[in-house]
Write a protein that holds these residues in place. Structure first.
Motif, PDB file in Angstrom:
ATOM      1  N   UNK A  23       0.804  -1.234   0.000  1.00 46.70           N
ATOM      2  CA  UNK A  23       0.000   0.000   0.000  1.00 46.70           C
ATOM      3  C   UNK A  23       0.838   1.287   0.000  1.00 46.70           C
ATOM      4  N   UNK A  24       1.985   1.230  -0.618  1.00 50.01           N
ATOM      5  CA  UNK A  24       2.811   2.434  -0.797  1.00 50.01           C
ATOM      6  C   UNK A  24       3.545   2.912   0.431  1.00 50.01           C
ATOM      7  N   UNK A  25       3.367   2.213   1.567  1.00 54.12           N
ATOM      8  CA  UNK A  25       4.003   2.761   2.772  1.00 54.12           C
ATOM      9  C   UNK A  25       4.651   1.728   3.698  1.00 54.12           C
ATOM     10  N   UNK A  26       4.394   0.467   3.464  1.00 54.66           N
ATOM     11  CA  UNK A  26       4.959  -0.527   4.380  1.00 54.66           C
ATOM     12  C   UNK A  26       5.937  -1.428   3.632  1.00 54.66           C
ATOM     13  N   UNK A  27       7.173  -1.451   4.116  1.00 54.92           N
ATOM     14  CA  UNK A  27       8.185  -2.268   3.446  1.00 54.92           C
ATOM     15  C   UNK A  27       8.113  -3.690   3.995  1.00 54.92           C
ATOM     16  N   UNK A  28       7.671  -4.621   3.145  1.00 48.01           N
ATOM     17  CA  UNK A  28       7.516  -6.018   3.566  1.00 48.01           C
ATOM     18  C   UNK A  28       8.866  -6.721   3.508  1.00 48.01           C
ATOM     19  N   UNK A  29       9.639  -6.446   2.444  1.00 43.58           N
ATOM     20  CA  UNK A  29      10.993  -6.993   2.391  1.00 43.58           C
ATOM     21  C   UNK A  29      11.858  -6.111   1.499  1.00 43.58           C
ATOM     22  N   UNK A  30      13.117  -6.041   1.845  1.00 47.38           N
ATOM     23  CA  UNK A  30      14.061  -5.195   1.091  1.00 47.38           C
ATOM     24  C   UNK A  30      15.398  -5.903   1.013  1.00 47.38           C
ATOM     25  N   UNK A  31      15.957  -5.956  -0.193  1.00 44.99           N
ATOM     26  CA  UNK A  31      17.295  -6.521  -0.381  1.00 44.99           C
ATOM     27  C   UNK A  31      18.141  -5.496  -1.123  1.00 44.99           C
ATOM     28  N   UNK A  32      19.340  -5.245  -0.632  1.00 44.70           N
ATOM     29  CA  UNK A  32      20.260  -4.323  -1.330  1.00 44.70           C
ATOM     30  C   UNK A  32      21.593  -5.037  -1.495  1.00 44.70           C
ATOM     31  N   UNK A  33      21.973  -5.297  -2.758  1.00 43.12           N
ATOM     32  CA  UNK A  33      23.301  -5.863  -3.016  1.00 43.12           C
ATOM     33  C   UNK A  33      24.181  -4.693  -3.444  1.00 43.12           C
ATOM     34  N   UNK A  34      25.090  -4.305  -2.576  1.00 38.95           N
ATOM     35  CA  UNK A  34      25.910  -3.136  -2.896  1.00 38.95           C
ATOM     36  C   UNK A  34      27.219  -3.547  -3.556  1.00 38.95           C
ATOM     37  N   UNK A  35      27.666  -2.712  -4.481  1.00 36.95           N
ATOM     38  CA  UNK A  35      28.928  -2.973  -5.187  1.00 36.95           C
ATOM     39  C   UNK A  35      30.029  -2.048  -4.668  1.00 36.95           C
ATOM     40  N   UNK A  36      29.727  -1.373  -3.559  1.00 36.21           N
ATOM     41  CA  UNK A  36      30.593  -0.305  -3.072  1.00 36.21           C
ATOM     42  C   UNK A  36      32.070  -0.682  -2.971  1.00 36.21           C
ATOM     43  N   UNK A  37      32.302  -1.892  -2.402  1.00 37.05           N
ATOM     44  CA  UNK A  37      33.701  -2.290  -2.172  1.00 37.05           C
ATOM     45  C   UNK A  37      34.482  -2.385  -3.476  1.00 37.05           C
ATOM     46  N   UNK A  38      33.806  -2.882  -4.523  1.00 33.92           N
ATOM     47  CA  UNK A  38      34.485  -3.046  -5.815  1.00 33.92           C
ATOM     48  C   UNK A  38      34.828  -1.680  -6.403  1.00 33.92           C
ATOM     49  N   UNK A  39      33.843  -0.751  -6.379  1.00 30.30           N
ATOM     50  CA  UNK A  39      34.085   0.571  -6.964  1.00 30.30           C
ATOM     51  C   UNK A  39      35.060   1.400  -6.118  1.00 30.30           C
ATOM     52  N   UNK A  40      35.112   1.113  -4.815  1.00 30.64           N
ATOM     53  CA  UNK A  40      36.019   1.855  -3.930  1.00 30.64           C
ATOM     54  C   UNK A  40      37.470   1.705  -4.406  1.00 30.64           C
ATOM     55  N   UNK A  41      37.785   0.539  -4.975  1.00 32.92           N
ATOM     56  CA  UNK A  41      39.147   0.289  -5.481  1.00 32.92           C
ATOM     57  C   UNK A  41      39.520   1.274  -6.577  1.00 32.92           C
ATOM     58  N   UNK A  42      38.496   1.730  -7.324  1.00 36.53           N
ATOM     59  CA  UNK A  42      38.745   2.648  -8.451  1.00 36.53           C
ATOM     60  C   UNK A  42      38.488   4.106  -8.072  1.00 36.53           C
ATOM     61  N   UNK A  43      38.021   4.341  -6.852  1.00 30.49           N
ATOM     62  CA  UNK A  43      37.760   5.711  -6.399  1.00 30.49           C
ATOM     63  C   UNK A  43      36.428   6.264  -6.886  1.00 30.49           C
ATOM     64  N   UNK A  44      35.604   5.451  -7.505  1.00 29.51           N
ATOM     65  CA  UNK A  44      34.287   5.886  -7.978  1.00 29.51           C
ATOM     66  C   UNK A  44      33.653   4.780  -8.798  1.00 29.51           C
ATOM     67  N   UNK A  45      32.396   5.003  -9.212  1.00 28.58           N
ATOM     68  CA  UNK A  45      31.669   3.947  -9.925  1.00 28.58           C
ATOM     69  C   UNK A  45      32.181   3.800 -11.359  1.00 28.58           C
ATOM     70  N   UNK A  46      32.557   2.569 -11.725  1.00 23.18           N
ATOM     71  CA  UNK A  46      32.958   2.275 -13.110  1.00 23.18           C
ATOM     72  C   UNK A  46      31.723   1.681 -13.813  1.00 23.18           C
ATOM     73  N   UNK A  47      31.123   2.417 -14.767  1.00 25.01           N
ATOM     74  CA  UNK A  47      29.836   1.994 -15.342  1.00 25.01           C
ATOM     75  C   UNK A  47      29.826   0.572 -15.888  1.00 25.01           C
ATOM     76  N   UNK A  48      30.867   0.192 -16.597  1.00 23.93           N
ATOM     77  CA  UNK A  48      30.928  -1.138 -17.213  1.00 23.93           C
ATOM     78  C   UNK A  48      30.918  -2.240 -16.145  1.00 23.93           C
TER      79      UNK A  48
END
Ligand code: KG4
Ligand code: ZN
Length: 335
Positions: A23-48
């Motif tokens: 109903x637009x307001x209650x989060x039943x489940x949420x999954x976030x797979x972050x790539x942060x660690x990989x991009x951190x090696x390059x100092x920013x997001x590498x699009x490819x």
């Protein structure tokens, strides 16, 4: 009325995320797979690299999200996906997944703008009251907008150059901090004092615009000058000085808008709304003007798919569905 369950899909940058929103307001489940660690090696997001990582994780993220909600795809009323703005190759992975599910299971498809997602993240914490002043502070945006109803945006001001998150990220880089810069600058700033004298951007009373590139350049110039003269910089103090000036300049324009438009509701959206100094300063401001402040819970401030499911709900009610010609758009703005 029957409960409405929407699957939100977000893949505009470096997070592959899905969520099921009731109903637009209650989060039943949420999954976030972050790539942060990989991009951190390059100092920013590498699009490819980002696109490839989305491809690898998207089916796993779907399985995990359904499992946590104890639901099947057939239980969903709509599939909502971020289609703009963002990295085209990244957006494409989420869109193709959404189209496939929509086609196979005959479930309506809803396209959602990423910035609308950040705004509607508020509904997951406190339902948005109208009219509201919306402050949008992210990696690509710094805007002040009045919302009188759903999807009705009256823009008061924008950044004339860099977005605030972008300034945080560049300052982080010059201070030698890892990507993503914002949270690391905040951490360092907590240990420092407002010692360095930096120019305060756009303090005029005539516009609601922001500007952060002059402030960012002053920090970079200061670091270079001190290096040339072999003077040691206190990084915590510099982080604190930058943050103080950046946030104060935002508060100044929010105050101006609240006063001039006599608004009694303020909502905040985007990654920088996770910043505790900004939250503190906004809290102080709203007390002074007796304004009702809504800031999303930290998990919903930075990129996530719950906000996409929440933003899709008003569109679902209006039956604003998309067909399979939906394509990503890198720069499309909602206002
Ligand atoms: O909204 P967001 O997740 O992505 C965009 O849509 O742009 O915002 C990311 C931005 C980055 O610039 C990041 O450094 C900044 O938000 N950010 C922060 C904090 N957490 C994230 N900036 C300052 N303080 C934070 N705690
Ligand atoms: Zn975002």
């Amino acid at each position: 009325m029957k409960d409405i369950f929407i699957l939100g899909i977000e893949s505009s940058c470096d997070e592959t995320s899905m969520a099921i929103i009731k109903n637009g307001k209650e989060c039943v489940s949420l999954t976030i797979a972050t790539q942060m660690e990989i991009h951190a090696k390059y100092g920013g997001v590498v699009p490819e690299v980002a696109s490839r990582m989305h491809t690898e994780s998207i089916t796993l993220v779907l399985e995990e999200t359904l499992k946590k909600a104890n639901m099947k795809i057939q239980d969903l009323d709509a599939i909502a996906v971020t289609y703009a703005p963002g990295l085209v190759g990244s957006l494409l992975i989420g869109i193709e997944c959404a189209k496939t599910l929509s086609y196979l299971f005959d479930i309506p498809l809803i396209k959602v703008n990423h910035i609308a997602g950040h705004i509607y993240a508020n509904n997951l914490t406190n339902p948005i009251n109208y009219p509201s002043l919306a402050l949008i502070v992210s990696g690509g945006h710094s805007d002040l907008v009045i919302m009188k109803k759903d999807y009705d945006f009256q823009v008061l001001g924008k950044t004339l150059d860099d977005a605030i998150g972008e300034a945080y990220d560049k300052v982080a880089r010059v201070l030698g901090l890892n990507y993503p810069g914002g949270p690391n600058v905040e951490k360092l700033a907590k240990k420092g004092k407002n010692f360095y004298n930096l120019p305060i951007p756009l303090l005029d009373d005539d516009s609601y615009n922001f500007s952060f590139s002059g402030l960012k350049s002053s920090v970079i110039n200061l670091v270079n000058n001190y290096k040339m003269k072999n003077i040691k910089i206190n990084k915590s103090d510099l982080a604190c000085s930058f943050q103080t000036v950046a946030i104060k300049s935002i508060i100044k324009k929010v105050e101006l808008a609240l006063k001039n438009y006599n608004l009694k509701n303020l909502i905040v959206a985007g990654g920088v709304s996770a910043n505790s100094f900004l939250r503190e300063e906004l809290n102080n401001l709203v007390k002074k003007y007796d304004v009702n402040l809504s800031v999303p819970d930290i998990i919903y401030c930075t990129d996530n798919a719950a906000m996409i499911g929440a933003a899709a709900y008003p569109l679902f009610l209006k039956k604003e569905f998309s067909d399979f010609s939906l394509n990503p758009q890198s720069r499309l703005e909602i206002f």
